[in-house]
Design an enzyme around this catalytic site. Structure first.
Site, PDB file in Angstrom:
ATOM      1  N   TYR A   1      -5.075  -4.424  50.587  1.00 31.68           N
ATOM      2  CA  TYR A   1      -4.432  -3.129  50.326  1.00 31.68           C
ATOM      3  C   TYR A   1      -5.362  -2.259  49.495  1.00 31.68           C
ATOM      4  O   TYR A   1      -6.310  -2.753  48.868  1.00 31.68           O
ATOM      5  CB  TYR A   1      -3.097  -3.323  49.588  1.00 31.68           C
ATOM      6  N   CYS A   2      -5.091  -0.961  49.527  1.00 27.94           N
ATOM      7  CA  CYS A   2      -5.801  -0.013  48.656  1.00 27.94           C
ATOM      8  C   CYS A   2      -4.834   1.125  48.345  1.00 27.94           C
ATOM      9  O   CYS A   2      -3.634   0.990  48.552  1.00 27.94           O
ATOM     10  CB  CYS A   2      -7.089   0.476  49.318  1.00 27.94           C
TER      11      CYS A   2
END
Ligand SMILES: [Zn+2]
Ligand SMILES: [Zn+2]
Length: 343
Positions: A198-199
């Site tokens: 994720y970011c």
């Protein structure tokens, strides 16, 4: 025709206050083939300047990455304009969780080589062969799976103030560095583990997931829309929130609170704190975490040296920093030996 900013940040701030209207902060990105980035850039600037849009937008042959704010009442007009550009029709807009009318004070639309500084010169992998997108429900289930390795694809100063429970948070300054570290750490698990990443808004994972698939990872997943979209879904559907702390953002807000947990500490006294600031010395501008008491005692500076400098007459300060560049230091550094509690 005017194609560049004419107002300073201060003048803009005054205008926003005077207008007294609510602004909406949002972001979006799209990988696409852009034939003439300069032409698109000018088209965006002319129209967005007219709509009173402010923000930081990168246009490249590989697509667009935009973070901006606009008057809330012009949202429909803005959306219609986006839909008029074929590759941006129905693009997902990540609306900020915490709004601030002064999130951006200038409109900067820049033509870049790439829309994310990824440091990848490897043209042999196929960017469109990306990982499986998962929504918040699927993501919550996946990260409880014992065969999952959850990786935060952001930099050290971002994950420091907030991240998902049990995530691996590489202590890196750049996206490129974390790609290498993760690959090395997981080299024996390319087939048996699920690599979930994720970011902030999803853009970095688009590249990273394709990169890992190219490197032989079999089970690659990415959180669609990143932390921003996850939070929206969690709130909308009443799901369990597995994110701790703040989501770091690249505008004046610096971060938006996702949970009440404070997982970082003041870099000067060590007490729990997750407020990012920039050193008040213009020539330093170091990004670091500072509590209210230290801010008062240190006069918003990172060190005694900087405290001395801000007391000098302005002309003297200017002379001292002549020839020294600190552009972009604002988000790049975040590390300095003067910070006692920066781990
Ligand atoms: Zn402190
Ligand atoms: Zn400083």
């Amino acid at each position: 025709m005017q194609l560049y900013n004419k107002l300073s940040a201060k003048e803009r701030e005054a205008l926003i206050e005077k207008a007294g209207e609510d602004r909406l902060t949002l972001s979006f990105y799209k990988y696409a083939h852009v034939g003439n980035p300069q032409l698109l850039r000018d088209h965006l600037f002319i129209n967005w300047d007219r709509m009173d849009v402010l923000g930081r937008i990168y246009v490249a042959k590989e697509g667009i990455n935009a973070q901006l704010s606009l008057p809330a009442k012009r949202f429909t007009e803005f959306k219609t304009f986006l839909d008029s550009i074929s590759f941006l029709e129905n693009v997902r807009l990540n609306i900020a969780i915490e709004q601030d009318n002064k999130s951006f004070l200038k409109l900067k639309v820049k033509v870049r080589h790439k829309i994310v500084a990824d440091g990848l010169n490897d043209e042999t992998f196929d960017v469109t062969n990306k990982g499986q997108h998962v929504d918040a429900v699927k993501f919550n289930a996946l990260i409880e799976d014992p065969d999952t390795v959850l990786v935060d694809m952001r930099n050290h100063y971002e994950s420091e103030i907030g991240h998902f429970k049990n995530a691996v948070t590489p202590d890196v300054d750049t996206f490129r560095d974390s790609l290498d570290i993760i690959e090395k750490d997981l080299r024996d698990h390319k087939e048996d583990k699920k690599l979930v990443m994720y970011c902030t808004g999803g853009i970095r994972c688009e590249k990273a997931s394709a990169y890992y698939k190219h490197k032989g990872f079999k089970n690659v997943y990415q959180l669609e829309g990143g932390i921003i979209e996850y939070t929206r879904q969690v709130n909308e559907k009443g799901l369990e929130n597995k994110f701790l702390g703040k989501n770091f953002v690249f505008d004046q807000r610096r971060g938006e609170r996702i949970s009440e947990d404070i997982i970082a500490r003041c870099h000067q006294c060590g007490k729990p704190c997750d407020t990012h600031v920039n050193c008040a010395n213009e020539a330093c501008h170091l990004l670091f975490i500072q509590c209210d008491e230290c801010a008062e005692q240190m006069e918003n500076c990172c060190s005694a040296e900087c405290q001395d400098i801000i007391k000098l007459p302005y002309e003297e300060q200017k002379r001292l920093r002549a020839g020294k560049k600190n552009s972009n230091k604002i988000f790049k550094k975040g590390r300095s030996p003067v910070l006692k509690f920066k781990s």
